[in-house]
Design a protein around this motif. Structure first.
Motif, PDB file in Angstrom:
ATOM      1  N   ASP A 166       0.848  -1.192   0.000  1.00  0.00           N
ATOM      2  CA  ASP A 166       0.000   0.000   0.000  1.00  0.00           C
ATOM      3  C   ASP A 166       0.882   1.239   0.000  1.00  0.00           C
ATOM      4  O   ASP A 166       1.764   1.385   0.842  1.00  0.00           O
ATOM      5  CB  ASP A 166      -0.892   0.030   1.249  1.00  0.00           C
ATOM      6  CG  ASP A 166      -1.947  -1.071   1.232  1.00  0.00           C
ATOM      7  OD1 ASP A 166      -2.132  -1.672   0.166  1.00  0.00           O
ATOM      8  OD2 ASP A 166      -2.564  -1.316   2.286  1.00  0.00           O
ATOM      9  N   ASP A 198      -8.760   2.109   1.414  1.00  0.00           N
ATOM     10  CA  ASP A 198      -9.288   1.019   0.603  1.00  0.00           C
ATOM     11  C   ASP A 198     -10.787   1.169   0.376  1.00  0.00           C
ATOM     12  O   ASP A 198     -11.291   0.907  -0.723  1.00  0.00           O
ATOM     13  CB  ASP A 198      -8.999  -0.321   1.280  1.00  0.00           C
ATOM     14  CG  ASP A 198      -7.610  -0.848   0.950  1.00  0.00           C
ATOM     15  OD1 ASP A 198      -7.065  -0.464  -0.089  1.00  0.00           O
ATOM     16  OD2 ASP A 198      -7.073  -1.653   1.733  1.00  0.00           O
ATOM     17  N   TYR A 215      -4.265   0.923  -6.101  1.00  0.00           N
ATOM     18  CA  TYR A 215      -5.326   0.041  -5.592  1.00  0.00           C
ATOM     19  C   TYR A 215      -5.598  -1.114  -6.557  1.00  0.00           C
ATOM     20  O   TYR A 215      -5.674  -2.283  -6.151  1.00  0.00           O
ATOM     21  CB  TYR A 215      -6.599   0.857  -5.372  1.00  0.00           C
ATOM     22  CG  TYR A 215      -7.794   0.042  -4.922  1.00  0.00           C
ATOM     23  CD1 TYR A 215      -7.923  -0.352  -3.593  1.00  0.00           C
ATOM     24  CD2 TYR A 215      -8.788  -0.320  -5.825  1.00  0.00           C
ATOM     25  CE1 TYR A 215      -9.021  -1.105  -3.182  1.00  0.00           C
ATOM     26  CE2 TYR A 215      -9.887  -1.068  -5.420  1.00  0.00           C
ATOM     27  CZ  TYR A 215      -9.995  -1.451  -4.092  1.00  0.00           C
ATOM     28  OH  TYR A 215     -11.074  -2.199  -3.685  1.00  0.00           O
TER      29      TYR A 215
END
Length: 351
Positions: free
Chosen positions: A172, A179, A237
């Motif tokens: 990340d 998220d 993502y």
């Protein structure tokens, strides 16, 4: 590395509006136009030009400023450069993006003559995901370009779909998103919300000054927005979730994997090429150490073109990774090894 300044002398145009979103393109006339000889006849009237389609994982990227070597190499050699803004994911699908770029090519055919360019003397090119779209333009444009410049291009999207599924997810590294927020964004398929330009977080303040960013983008009134940082996070993502191809090809619309894969193949340049008998002369430029778009993407496409007896030229820079060309400057090793052969190849087919 400081951001290169946007090359001056351009004009901006809107080539279409889709779902209320205006799609722009930017045109640079050649910096050193070459005088046309009367002996060449009317076909030679106007400068040759390149239609350039930026990369950015179908998620980010800038229509307002092509890769700096593209602007300088083509402009200084007597070419015009046209850079296209197309709608980005998740609001736009692969089909939307391809259609946007095909429509941009059609607009150019009808409108570049007053800008000093010859509508019939053009090449199409793109980098990374932009090469997917450039290849589809080469396949589907009504008025065909004369050459294709493939810069570390993602041209076999079905292969990438499989490759993506087994990749180790990156850590990340979101700038300001969560998220949950990104999961909601990736479900937003409202076409009226589409973005047509999104810099990377590294190209925006505070990493660079606002003044430098504006100069790099050629947009004197540009202001960064939170949405742009979030969209930059969106790239991370989908990489983490390894589902970029499923999003841009709209996997959820297909009931079976067989139907979905047939859809992907019908809009994947390499797969479409299997059913064609000819294609454009193509220049390949790729780093062998690329871990974003593996060099096998170029090798396979080139192999197919050789089978079809299409003129190609290839530069595979040993050990270089993705976007290895961003720092090229005229006269340096990267320029000599990559850009000069590219220009010689395009010259051969356009001049």
């Amino acid at each position: 590395m400081p951001l290169p300044k946007c090359r001056p002398g351009f004009t901006d145009h809107i080539f279409k509006t889709a779902a209320g979103v205006q799609l722009p393109l930017r045109v640079w006339p050649p910096a050193k136009p070459k005088a046309a000889s009367a002996a060449n006849g009317p076909e030679r009237k106007g400068a040759p030009w390149l239609l350039w389609i930026h990369g950015g994982g179908y998620t980010c990227g800038k229509w307002s400023a092509p890769t700096s070597w593209v602007s300088s190499a083509f402009g200084d050699r007597g070419y015009g450069v046209v850079s296209v803004g197309y709608r980005l994911q998740p609001q736009a699908s692969m089909l939307d993006m391809v259609q946007d770029c095909v429509d941009a090519a059609a607009w150019c055919h009808d409108h570049v003559s007053p800008l000093g360019l010859n509508p019939d003397r053009w090449a199409v090119g793109g980098a990374s995901s932009g090469a997917t779209l450039a290849a589809m333009v080469a396949l589907r444009a009504t008025h065909k370009p004369r050459a294709f410049v493939n810069v570390y291009g993602l041209t076999d999207t079905e292969h990438y779909l499989d490759d993506e599924a087994v990749r180790a997810p990156p850590p990340d590294d979101y700038v300001m998103s969560t998220d949950d927020e990104l999961a909601e964004l990736v479900q937003d398929w409202d076409a009226s919300n589409a973005s047509v330009q999104n810099p990377w977080a590294s190209e925006m303040p505070p990493t660079v000054s606002l003044e430098d960013a504006r100069a790099a983008f050629g947009l004197e009134d540009w202001e960064p927005t939170r949405e742009q940082f979030v969209r930059s996070d969106l790239y991370s993502y989908v990489a983490k979730n390894r589902n970029l191809m499923e999003i841009v090809y709209r996997r959820s619309k297909f009931g079976t994997d067989t139907a979905f894969r047939e859809h992907v193949r019908s809009h994947s340049p390499y797969q479409v090429l299997q059913k064609r008998e000819t294609f454009l002369p193509t220049f390949f430029m790729h780093g062998t150490g690329d871990n974003i778009v593996p060099v096998v993407q170029s090798w396979k496409f080139a192999e197919r073109l050789v089978e079809m007896d299409v003129d190609i030229a290839e530069v595979y820079d040993e050990g270089k990774g993705h976007v290895y060309d961003l720092g090229f400057e005229e006269g340096d090793e990267g320029w000599k090894k990559n850009v000069e052969p590219c220009m010689a190849f395009v010259d051969r087919h356009l001049k």
